[in-house]
Design a protein around this motif. Sequence first.
Motif, mmCIF file in Angstrom:
data_model
loop_
_atom_site.group_PDB
_atom_site.id
_atom_site.type_symbol
_atom_site.label_atom_id
_atom_site.label_comp_id
_atom_site.label_asym_id
_atom_site.label_seq_id
_atom_site.Cartn_x
_atom_site.Cartn_y
_atom_site.Cartn_z
ATOM 1 N N PHE A 135 0.825 -1.210 0.000
ATOM 2 C CA PHE A 135 0.000 0.000 0.000
ATOM 3 C C PHE A 135 0.858 1.258 0.000
ATOM 4 N N TYR A 136 1.936 1.250 0.778
ATOM 5 C CA TYR A 136 2.819 2.417 0.819
ATOM 6 C C TYR A 136 3.465 2.667 -0.551
ATOM 7 N N ASP A 137 3.840 1.586 -1.241
ATOM 8 C CA ASP A 137 4.420 1.738 -2.578
ATOM 9 C C ASP A 137 3.398 2.340 -3.546
ATOM 10 N N ARG A 138 2.154 1.902 -3.441
ATOM 11 C CA ARG A 138 1.097 2.475 -4.290
ATOM 12 C C ARG A 138 0.929 3.959 -3.981
ATOM 13 N N ALA A 139 0.885 4.281 -2.691
ATOM 14 C CA ALA A 139 0.746 5.688 -2.287
ATOM 15 C C ALA A 139 1.886 6.509 -2.881
ATOM 16 N N ALA A 140 3.098 5.982 -2.812
ATOM 17 C CA ALA A 140 4.265 6.699 -3.331
ATOM 18 C C ALA A 140 4.107 6.988 -4.820
ATOM 19 N N GLU A 141 3.639 6.019 -5.582
ATOM 20 C CA GLU A 141 3.488 6.221 -7.024
ATOM 21 C C GLU A 141 2.499 7.349 -7.338
ATOM 22 N N TYR A 142 1.392 7.378 -6.623
ATOM 23 C CA TYR A 142 0.400 8.427 -6.876
ATOM 24 C C TYR A 142 0.880 9.784 -6.386
ATOM 25 N N TRP A 143 1.585 9.818 -5.250
ATOM 26 C CA TRP A 143 2.112 11.099 -4.788
ATOM 27 C C TRP A 143 3.151 11.640 -5.759
ATOM 28 N N ALA A 157 3.969 14.969 1.760
ATOM 29 C CA ALA A 157 4.161 13.767 0.947
ATOM 30 C C ALA A 157 5.596 13.717 0.421
ATOM 31 N N GLN A 158 6.118 14.867 0.007
ATOM 32 C CA GLN A 158 7.501 14.912 -0.479
ATOM 33 C C GLN A 158 8.467 14.485 0.619
ATOM 34 N N ASN A 159 8.230 14.982 1.827
ATOM 35 C CA ASN A 159 9.087 14.593 2.954
ATOM 36 C C ASN A 159 8.969 13.106 3.245
ATOM 37 N N TRP A 160 7.746 12.577 3.195
ATOM 38 C CA TRP A 160 7.535 11.147 3.442
ATOM 39 C C TRP A 160 8.256 10.315 2.384
ATOM 40 N N LEU A 161 8.156 10.738 1.126
ATOM 41 C CA LEU A 161 8.843 10.014 0.054
ATOM 42 C C LEU A 161 10.353 9.992 0.288
ATOM 43 N N LYS A 162 10.899 11.118 0.715
ATOM 44 C CA LYS A 162 12.343 11.193 0.961
ATOM 45 C C LYS A 162 12.747 10.345 2.161
ATOM 46 N N THR A 163 12.001 10.469 3.267
ATOM 47 C CA THR A 163 12.400 9.762 4.489
ATOM 48 C C THR A 163 12.198 8.255 4.397
ATOM 49 N N THR A 164 11.311 7.811 3.522
ATOM 50 C CA THR A 164 11.087 6.370 3.364
ATOM 51 C C THR A 164 11.899 5.788 2.220
ATOM 52 N N GLY A 165 12.660 6.635 1.522
ATOM 53 C CA GLY A 165 13.482 6.157 0.415
ATOM 54 C C GLY A 165 12.690 5.818 -0.834
ATOM 55 N N ARG A 166 11.489 6.339 -0.934
ATOM 56 C CA ARG A 166 10.650 6.045 -2.100
ATOM 57 C C ARG A 166 10.746 7.115 -3.183
ATOM 58 N N SER A 167 11.659 8.032 -3.024
ATOM 59 C CA SER A 167 11.781 9.124 -3.983
ATOM 60 C C SER A 167 13.003 8.907 -4.856
ATOM 61 N N GLU A 168 12.817 8.999 -6.162
ATOM 62 C CA GLU A 168 13.960 8.962 -7.087
ATOM 63 C C GLU A 168 14.420 10.375 -7.407
ATOM 64 N N MET A 169 13.652 11.364 -7.005
ATOM 65 C CA MET A 169 13.983 12.753 -7.319
ATOM 66 C C MET A 169 14.686 13.383 -6.127
ATOM 67 N N ASP A 170 15.714 14.165 -6.407
ATOM 68 C CA ASP A 170 16.404 14.855 -5.315
ATOM 69 C C ASP A 170 15.588 16.032 -4.815
ATOM 70 N N VAL A 171 15.078 16.821 -5.760
ATOM 71 C CA VAL A 171 14.339 18.020 -5.406
ATOM 72 C C VAL A 171 13.047 18.026 -6.221
ATOM 73 N N PHE A 172 11.935 18.253 -5.558
ATOM 74 C CA PHE A 172 10.650 18.300 -6.250
ATOM 75 C C PHE A 172 10.303 19.705 -6.705
ATOM 76 N N PHE A 173 10.756 20.687 -5.948
ATOM 77 C CA PHE A 173 10.372 22.064 -6.283
ATOM 78 C C PHE A 173 11.577 22.930 -6.434
#
Length: 173
Positions: A135-143, A157-173
Amino acid sequence: MPRTQRNDNFIDKSFTVMADIILKILPTNQKSKEAFAYYRDGMSAQADGEYAEALENYHEALKLEDEAGDRCYILYNIGLIHASNGDHEKALGYYHDAIELNPNMPQALNNIAVIYHYQGDQAQEAGNSDLAESFYDRAAEYWKQAIRITPNNYIEAQNWLKTTGRSEMDVFF
């Protein structure tokens, strides 16, 4: 009498008057104008917490509205009501229908992610870590999709993606 004609506060009355004027001058057919009237009444009922009435109006608007851009917002609002009533599966269906019509609707993508994250939390509490991670992986994809569309939004959501290691992007904004 339509709901919007019963409003008793200044802002609601002003909105109704402006919406009626716009409706009269818009170069659109009568069916679309009726759809908008139902949609407007649905929004008014939803704002007052009258969810059954809002759903009735939204479903009437869906019967009349042919424009995909307008239909996606009706579907999104129906999803909001089902989510607030705790019917997450129904809400997900309406959110998915909305993004099928408009893939660039970040608010629907975000709400799907929120539900998947909630379901992940529920699975985690029940002791099912594998299901929770799914479920967390699905959430990450939609976020990630929502953030790509509106990079300055969804900071938590950006912070959650970074802290859980689910982000491939360094900076979103």
